[in-house]
Enzyme design. Structure first.
Site, PDB file in Angstrom:
ATOM      1  NE  ARG A  37      -4.322  -1.291   0.101  1.00 47.84           N
ATOM      2  CZ  ARG A  37      -5.423  -1.212   0.851  1.00 47.84           C
ATOM      3  NH1 ARG A  37      -5.566  -0.258   1.727  1.00 47.84           N
ATOM      4  NH2 ARG A  37      -6.380  -2.082   0.690  1.00 47.84           N
ATOM      5  NE  ARG A  41      -7.910   5.807   1.976  1.00 43.13           N
ATOM      6  CZ  ARG A  41      -8.863   5.036   2.495  1.00 43.13           C
ATOM      7  NH1 ARG A  41     -10.098   5.486   2.573  1.00 43.13           N
ATOM      8  NH2 ARG A  41      -8.583   3.832   2.946  1.00 43.13           N
ATOM      9  NE  ARG A  50     -10.137   7.414  -3.063  1.00 43.03           N
ATOM     10  CZ  ARG A  50     -11.331   7.784  -2.642  1.00 43.03           C
ATOM     11  NH1 ARG A  50     -11.684   9.060  -2.665  1.00 43.03           N
ATOM     12  NH2 ARG A  50     -12.182   6.875  -2.216  1.00 43.03           N
ATOM     13  CG  ASP A  87      -8.970  -3.359  -4.488  1.00 42.11           C
ATOM     14  OD1 ASP A  87      -8.398  -2.725  -3.597  1.00 42.11           O
ATOM     15  OD2 ASP A  87      -9.727  -4.318  -4.252  1.00 42.11           O
ATOM     16  CE1 TYR A 164     -12.846  -7.752   1.339  1.00 39.96           C
ATOM     17  CE2 TYR A 164     -11.218  -9.390   0.681  1.00 39.96           C
ATOM     18  CZ  TYR A 164     -11.569  -8.291   1.430  1.00 39.96           C
ATOM     19  OH  TYR A 164     -10.660  -7.712   2.279  1.00 39.96           O
TER      20      TYR A 164
HETATM   21  O1  CP3 Z   1       0.027  -1.681  -2.501  1.00 40.98           O
HETATM   22  C1  CP3 Z   1      -0.277  -0.801  -3.333  1.00 40.98           C
HETATM   23  O2  CP3 Z   1       0.091   0.387  -3.241  1.00 40.98           O
HETATM   24  C2  CP3 Z   1      -1.039  -1.221  -4.587  1.00 40.98           C
HETATM   25  C3  CP3 Z   1      -2.439  -1.029  -4.573  1.00 40.98           C
HETATM   26  C4  CP3 Z   1      -3.375  -1.948  -3.787  1.00 40.98           C
HETATM   27  C5  CP3 Z   1      -4.623  -1.503  -3.299  1.00 40.98           C
HETATM   28  N1  CP3 Z   1      -5.310  -2.563  -2.823  1.00 40.98           N
HETATM   29  C6  CP3 Z   1      -5.106  -0.136  -3.385  1.00 40.98           C
HETATM   30  C7  CP3 Z   1      -6.241   0.288  -2.553  1.00 40.98           C
HETATM   31  C8  CP3 Z   1      -3.283  -3.303  -3.505  1.00 40.98           C
HETATM   32  C9  CP3 Z   1      -2.131  -4.266  -3.759  1.00 40.98           C
HETATM   33  C10 CP3 Z   1      -4.524  -3.686  -2.896  1.00 40.98           C
HETATM   34  C11 CP3 Z   1      -4.857  -5.065  -2.508  1.00 40.98           C
HETATM   35  C12 CP3 Z   1      -6.044  -5.321  -1.687  1.00 40.98           C
HETATM   36  N2  CP3 Z   1      -7.287  -4.774  -1.797  1.00 40.98           N
HETATM   37  C13 CP3 Z   1      -6.099  -6.297  -0.678  1.00 40.98           C
HETATM   38  C14 CP3 Z   1      -4.967  -7.225  -0.305  1.00 40.98           C
HETATM   39  C15 CP3 Z   1      -3.904  -6.523   0.413  1.00 40.98           C
HETATM   40  C16 CP3 Z   1      -4.218  -6.217   1.833  1.00 40.98           C
HETATM   41  O3  CP3 Z   1      -4.379  -5.027   2.139  1.00 40.98           O
HETATM   42  O4  CP3 Z   1      -4.264  -7.171   2.609  1.00 40.98           O
HETATM   43  C17 CP3 Z   1      -7.378  -6.288  -0.143  1.00 40.98           C
HETATM   44  C18 CP3 Z   1      -7.907  -7.146   1.000  1.00 40.98           C
HETATM   45  C19 CP3 Z   1      -8.134  -5.327  -0.874  1.00 40.98           C
HETATM   46  C20 CP3 Z   1      -9.573  -5.012  -0.723  1.00 40.98           C
HETATM   47  C21 CP3 Z   1      -9.800  -3.607  -0.373  1.00 40.98           C
HETATM   48  N3  CP3 Z   1      -9.491  -2.523  -1.180  1.00 40.98           N
HETATM   49  C22 CP3 Z   1     -10.387  -3.092   0.807  1.00 40.98           C
HETATM   50  C23 CP3 Z   1     -10.849  -3.948   1.968  1.00 40.98           C
HETATM   51  C24 CP3 Z   1     -10.422  -1.709   0.668  1.00 40.98           C
HETATM   52  C25 CP3 Z   1     -11.096  -0.714   1.573  1.00 40.98           C
HETATM   53  C26 CP3 Z   1     -10.247  -0.341   2.727  1.00 40.98           C
HETATM   54  C27 CP3 Z   1      -9.906   1.118   2.658  1.00 40.98           C
HETATM   55  O5  CP3 Z   1      -8.741   1.437   2.884  1.00 40.98           O
HETATM   56  O6  CP3 Z   1     -10.815   1.935   2.378  1.00 40.98           O
HETATM   57  C28 CP3 Z   1      -9.820  -1.365  -0.548  1.00 40.98           C
HETATM   58  C29 CP3 Z   1      -9.610   0.003  -1.090  1.00 40.98           C
HETATM   59  C30 CP3 Z   1      -8.225   0.371  -1.530  1.00 40.98           C
HETATM   60  N4  CP3 Z   1      -7.389  -0.415  -2.255  1.00 40.98           N
HETATM   61  C31 CP3 Z   1      -7.609   1.642  -1.343  1.00 40.98           C
HETATM   62  C32 CP3 Z   1      -6.374   1.601  -1.985  1.00 40.98           C
HETATM   63  C33 CP3 Z   1      -5.363   2.708  -2.128  1.00 40.98           C
HETATM   64  C34 CP3 Z   1      -8.235   2.810  -0.645  1.00 40.98           C
HETATM   65  C35 CP3 Z   1      -9.157   3.431  -1.637  1.00 40.98           C
HETATM   66  C36 CP3 Z   1      -9.330   4.912  -1.501  1.00 40.98           C
HETATM   67  O7  CP3 Z   1     -10.245   5.285  -0.783  1.00 40.98           O
HETATM   68  O8  CP3 Z   1      -8.580   5.678  -2.136  1.00 40.98           O
END
Ligand code: CP3
Length: 368
Positions: A37, A41, A50, A87, A164
């Site tokens: 990540r 944000r 974004r 994602d 999910y």
């Molecule tokens: O690592 C990176 O920088 C690459 C981008 C990346 C994102 N999601 C961006 C993201 C990667 C590799 C993921 C994988 C992901 N997504 C996982 C596995 C990794 C982990 O964290 O265990 C999972 C479980 C998800 C599912 C997911 N995506 C959830 C549960 C959420 C909501 C949580 C939140 O933070 O709001 C997301 C959203 C998400 N994926 C964001 C980002 C940058 C936040 C979105 C935003 O509001 O900008």
């Protein structure tokens, strides 16, 4: 056949980039690092892009903007690898489910899968069309990144994606998928196989378009019993590994990183899949992991992400301890044990990068 020499599979040239070298357990002068990540944000420049995209999923589907946010942390901190901005949940969407991210609630998948008929309606998508926007992003990132910085592609593991798809979003108790696992394992196996085949095609397409390593995120493997982990999570990851092209378009080896959170007791079994790298969360000490898996795989990790909430001097101390625990051995990629959080201070990353580089340079130059 892997390992068999033939004119159509010449030996891979050794990579020069530190991250790829460490994945393949080749010597490096400094321990390479990237952060799960790393785009997100906590970076003001991410929040700006974004806002321009409107919402998170639109950002993922816009190759120009997704490329921009992928490059942001690499530029700002000089990290050793970039990770595709996307994602894990775009795969269930391409398989036929409807996905949205609601502000504050996280992801929502409508009409969660609860029976065999619903599973049988899922498609195995052609990644070039259904996920063409990801392929366009991968190719574009690769064009814009300096050659010294490798690009990591990724996917969720079949089990993690299935949680999910069956729960309908994020879950705490995993009520529905665990009921399916115990009541109707055949349906869950059918679902996991369909996801594994979709993911294998998806990762192979990312590799064709320029991903130089791939990471499989098994974020929820740790909620399973060890026996269930083998049957319902590890088997799907092994199925993917058996189907992956392990060479990039230029003939170079493409390392696979398995990151299964909360699965420190399963490291030996995970190394048996033939992956190059195991990603560790912060609950398994690196030196212990290394004793257990020996020199079969490289290790990635594993600083507690919460250290990033502490003072800069603490970040330095904890990073140094991890580098020292690994010692002057090949095969360490520094990372956090899980991802950066939105309320972390980017200045802590600056301190972390400095500490990892300085300490590892010193230790690797003076092996005891
Ligand atoms: O690592 C990176 O920088 C690459 C981008 C990346 C994102 N999601 C961006 C993201 C990667 C590799 C993921 C994988 C992901 N997504 C996982 C596995 C990794 C982990 O964290 O265990 C999972 C479980 C998800 C599912 C997911 N995506 C959830 C549960 C959420 C909501 C949580 C939140 O933070 O709001 C997301 C959203 C998400 N994926 C964001 C980002 C940058 C936040 C979105 C935003 O509001 O900008």
């Amino acid at each position: 056949m892997s390992g068999t020499f033939s004119p159509s599979s010449p030996p891979s040239p050794e990579p020069t980039q530190g991250f790829l070298r460490a994945c393949l357990r080749l010597p490096v002068a400094e321990t390479p690092l990237w952060l799960m990540r790393q785009a997100g944000r906590y970076l003001p420049e991410y929040r700006q892009v974004r806002a321009k995209a409107g919402d998170f999923l639109s950002l993922c589907k816009n190759p120009g903007l997704a490329t921009e946010v992928t490059l942001q942390p690499v530029r700002r901190f000089g990290l050793d690898a970039a990770i595709l901005f996307s994602d894990i949940l775009v795969v269930p969407e391409a398989m036929g489910m409807s996905l949205r991210f609601s502000e504050g609630e996280g992801p929502i998948l409508d009409n969660p899968l609860r029976d065999r008929a619903a599973v049988d309606r899922l498609r195995i998508p052609d990644p070039e069309t259904a996920l063409g926007y990801v392929m366009e992003t991968v190719a574009r990132i690769r064009r814009e990144l300096p050659a010294s910085v490798p690009l990591i592609g990724f996917s969720g593991s079949p089990w993690t994606l299935a949680t999910y798809m069956v729960e309908g979003g994020s879950s705490k108790g995993f009520r529905w998928i665990k009921a399916m696992m115990y009541n109707d394992p055949g349906t869950l196996h059918a679902l996991l196989e369909r996801i594994a085949d979709s993911v294998a095609a998806y990762l192979n397409a990312q590799i064709r378009h320029g991903a130089q390593a791939v990471q499989i995120f098994d974020t929820w493997g740790g909620v399973l019993t060890p026996q269930a982990f083998r049957e319902f999570s590890l088997a799907g990851m092994a199925r993917i590994l058996s189907r992956l092209e392990r060479r990039g378009s230029d003939g170079s080896r493409v390392p696979v990183i398995l990151f299964a959170k909360g699965c420190g007791t399963m490291l030996e079994a995970m190394a048996d899949t033939g992956c190059e790298v195991l990603g560790l969360d912060w609950t398994t000490p690196l030196d212990e992991a290394r004793r257990r898996v020996g020199d079969r795989v490289a290790l990635q990790g594993n600083m507690d992400p919460a250290v990033m909430y502490a003072d800069a001097a603490v970040v330095r101390r904890e990073a140094t301890a991890i580098i020292r625990a690994f010692g002057a051995n090949p095969g360490h990629v520094f990372n956090l044990g899980h991802g950066m959080a939105p309320d972390m201070d980017p200045e802590r990353v600056v301190e972390l990068v400095r500490a990892v580089r300085e300490t590892s340079r010193e230790i690797l130059a003076n092996p005891r």
